[in-house]
Scaffold this motif. Structure first.
Motif, mmCIF file in Angstrom:
data_model
loop_
_atom_site.group_PDB
_atom_site.id
_atom_site.type_symbol
_atom_site.label_atom_id
_atom_site.label_comp_id
_atom_site.label_asym_id
_atom_site.label_seq_id
_atom_site.Cartn_x
_atom_site.Cartn_y
_atom_site.Cartn_z
ATOM 1 N N HIS A 169 15.414 35.548 58.703
ATOM 2 C CA HIS A 169 14.735 34.311 58.806
ATOM 3 C C HIS A 169 15.681 32.968 58.774
ATOM 4 O O HIS A 169 15.433 32.004 59.529
ATOM 5 C CB HIS A 169 13.606 34.100 57.840
ATOM 6 C CG HIS A 169 12.321 34.785 57.823
ATOM 7 N ND1 HIS A 169 10.896 34.209 58.103
ATOM 8 C CD2 HIS A 169 12.196 36.053 58.298
ATOM 9 C CE1 HIS A 169 10.135 35.265 58.328
ATOM 10 N NE2 HIS A 169 10.738 36.286 58.308
ATOM 11 N N GLN A 226 6.047 38.285 64.741
ATOM 12 C CA GLN A 226 5.665 36.882 65.073
ATOM 13 C C GLN A 226 7.101 36.092 65.439
ATOM 14 O O GLN A 226 7.031 35.050 66.004
ATOM 15 C CB GLN A 226 5.087 36.364 63.605
ATOM 16 C CG GLN A 226 4.002 36.799 63.105
ATOM 17 C CD GLN A 226 3.422 35.973 61.857
ATOM 18 O OE1 GLN A 226 3.232 35.040 61.914
ATOM 19 N NE2 GLN A 226 3.387 36.870 60.877
ATOM 20 N N THR A 275 8.915 33.920 64.034
ATOM 21 C CA THR A 275 9.097 32.660 63.394
ATOM 22 C C THR A 275 9.731 32.683 61.784
ATOM 23 O O THR A 275 9.952 33.692 61.376
ATOM 24 C CB THR A 275 7.441 32.076 63.027
ATOM 25 O OG1 THR A 275 6.729 32.963 62.227
ATOM 26 C CG2 THR A 275 6.813 32.007 64.632
ATOM 27 N N ARG A 311 9.455 31.797 58.333
ATOM 28 C CA ARG A 311 8.346 31.670 57.191
ATOM 29 C C ARG A 311 9.083 31.890 55.740
ATOM 30 O O ARG A 311 8.273 31.247 54.730
ATOM 31 C CB ARG A 311 7.302 32.814 57.434
ATOM 32 C CG ARG A 311 6.684 32.690 58.657
ATOM 33 C CD ARG A 311 5.526 33.878 59.053
ATOM 34 N NE ARG A 311 6.042 35.139 58.665
ATOM 35 C CZ ARG A 311 6.564 35.767 59.670
ATOM 36 N NH1 ARG A 311 6.996 35.480 60.739
ATOM 37 N NH2 ARG A 311 7.011 37.090 59.325
ATOM 38 N N HIS A 312 10.096 32.537 55.484
ATOM 39 C CA HIS A 312 10.710 32.497 54.250
ATOM 40 C C HIS A 312 11.462 31.595 53.718
ATOM 41 O O HIS A 312 12.020 31.841 52.621
ATOM 42 C CB HIS A 312 11.202 34.152 54.149
ATOM 43 C CG HIS A 312 10.067 35.029 54.323
ATOM 44 N ND1 HIS A 312 9.601 35.746 53.266
ATOM 45 C CD2 HIS A 312 9.703 35.860 55.317
ATOM 46 C CE1 HIS A 312 8.556 36.721 53.733
ATOM 47 N NE2 HIS A 312 8.918 36.738 55.080
ATOM 48 N N ASP A 370 12.919 26.978 54.803
ATOM 49 C CA ASP A 370 13.204 25.973 55.492
ATOM 50 C C ASP A 370 13.549 26.031 56.815
ATOM 51 O O ASP A 370 14.585 26.621 56.771
ATOM 52 C CB ASP A 370 13.430 24.987 54.671
ATOM 53 C CG ASP A 370 12.538 24.504 53.635
ATOM 54 O OD1 ASP A 370 11.395 24.816 53.470
ATOM 55 O OD2 ASP A 370 13.171 23.900 52.604
ATOM 56 N N HIS A 404 11.408 26.680 63.938
ATOM 57 C CA HIS A 404 10.951 27.938 64.458
ATOM 58 C C HIS A 404 11.780 28.057 65.866
ATOM 59 O O HIS A 404 11.817 26.969 66.597
ATOM 60 C CB HIS A 404 9.621 28.025 65.088
ATOM 61 C CG HIS A 404 8.660 27.958 63.921
ATOM 62 N ND1 HIS A 404 8.692 29.179 62.803
ATOM 63 C CD2 HIS A 404 7.638 27.153 63.505
ATOM 64 C CE1 HIS A 404 7.814 28.542 61.907
ATOM 65 N NE2 HIS A 404 6.985 27.479 62.393
ATOM 66 N N THR A 409 2.349 28.568 67.208
ATOM 67 C CA THR A 409 3.421 28.052 66.219
ATOM 68 C C THR A 409 4.507 27.835 66.725
ATOM 69 O O THR A 409 5.575 26.895 66.551
ATOM 70 C CB THR A 409 3.588 29.511 65.201
ATOM 71 O OG1 THR A 409 2.098 29.880 64.718
ATOM 72 C CG2 THR A 409 4.417 29.067 64.237
#
Length: 282
Positions: free
Chosen positions: A105, A127, A129, A131-132, A134, A137, A160
């Protein structure tokens, strides 16, 4: 006693380095509350505070990916000790540990676009993206020359992040979802059935302002970009696991002698229970 820099502070400095105007300035000086980080356009750095071991590794790993102008392409694969990314049935959760997922991520957060092949979309419904950790995307990119993607895949339908669906010209009609855009990856009337060259794909992305690209999967797609010399770096996350059979990670054309083997500069880092190999390919 010098001030210390923790991992969270290092990550925020990496994100700020990503936003620096590298076209106009070959050096970034980033100030915190009580420290200053200087970064050169090749990823070299020095900090007025003493980084913790985790912060130092993070700066070493990610600053080369976010510094300097021009394009940068990094591949990523998570695999077992014997080079498998999935079993023969396609099961791949969870070969790598949670720390490896966090690393992935972070990679997504420092690039403009994350690219996968259609096989990964249909098998994993990802996905793609952030998420885990800061961070922003990336644009999501799917290579699907023959329009085989599952139309219900969630990256075509959620807002998103932007999704670009790269298909052959004869399939370039309306996309499968309201939040994706189809882009032709060959000329109208081109009936070729083979894969489009990685350099041509990267050129298309560059025309859309996407210069820093993560090739996330699957193994076939990463291997194609590696064989074509289109990767600047490759991050291999190796789990202490023997699967014995299954889908290979890196798969390249056969060579006759070890003189023809790739020998990139390599660094290794602990990543939870896994080992991360950072391979500099050019």
């Amino acid at each position: 006693m010098p001030l210390s820099l923790c991992a969270d502070q290092a990550w925020q400095l990496i994100l700020r380095t990503r936003q620096h105007d590298w076209q106009g300035q070959s050096r970034a000086v980033l100030a915190g509350d009580e420290y200053e980080l200087e970064v050169t356009d090749n990823g070299g750095w020095q900090c007025s505070a003493e980084p913790s071991p985790e912060a130092r590794e993070m700066l070493d790993l990610f600053l080369p990916l976010v510094s300097g102008s021009g394009s940068h392409v990094v591949g990523q694969l998570g695999q077992s000790l014997d080079g498998r990314i999935a079993t023969v049935s396609g099961a791949s959760q969870y070969i790598n540990c949670s720390a490896a997922l966090t690393h992935l991520h972070r990679l997504r957060a420092v690039v403009d676009a994350v690219l996968v092949g259609v096989g990964t979309v249909n098998a994993d419904n990802p996905q793609l993206t952030v998420r885990h950790v800061d961070g922003p995307h990336p644009v999501r990119v799917v290579i699907d020359r023959h329009n085989r993607a599952n139309a219900d895949a969630r990256l075509f339908h959620d807002d998103t992040a932007t999704t670009l669906h790269l298909v052959g010209s004869r399939h370039c009609n309306a996309g499968p979802g309201s939040h994706s855009t189809r882009i032709a990856i060959d000329r109208p009337g081109d009936e070729a059935e083979g894969d489009i060259e990685p350099a041509a794909i990267l050129a298309i992305l560059a025309r859309h302002g996407l210069h820093r690209v993560l090739i996330e999967g699957g193994g076939y797609t990463v291997s194609r970009f590696l064989h074509a010399g289109a990767l600047d770096r490759l991050h291999l996350l190796v789990a202490p696991m023997l699967i014995g059979s299954g889908r290979p990670g890196v798969s390249l054309p056969a060579i006759d002698t070890l003189d023809d083997a790739l020998r990139p500069r390599s660094r290794s880092f602990a990543c939870g229970r896994d080992t991360l190999f950072d391979l500099a390919l050019r």
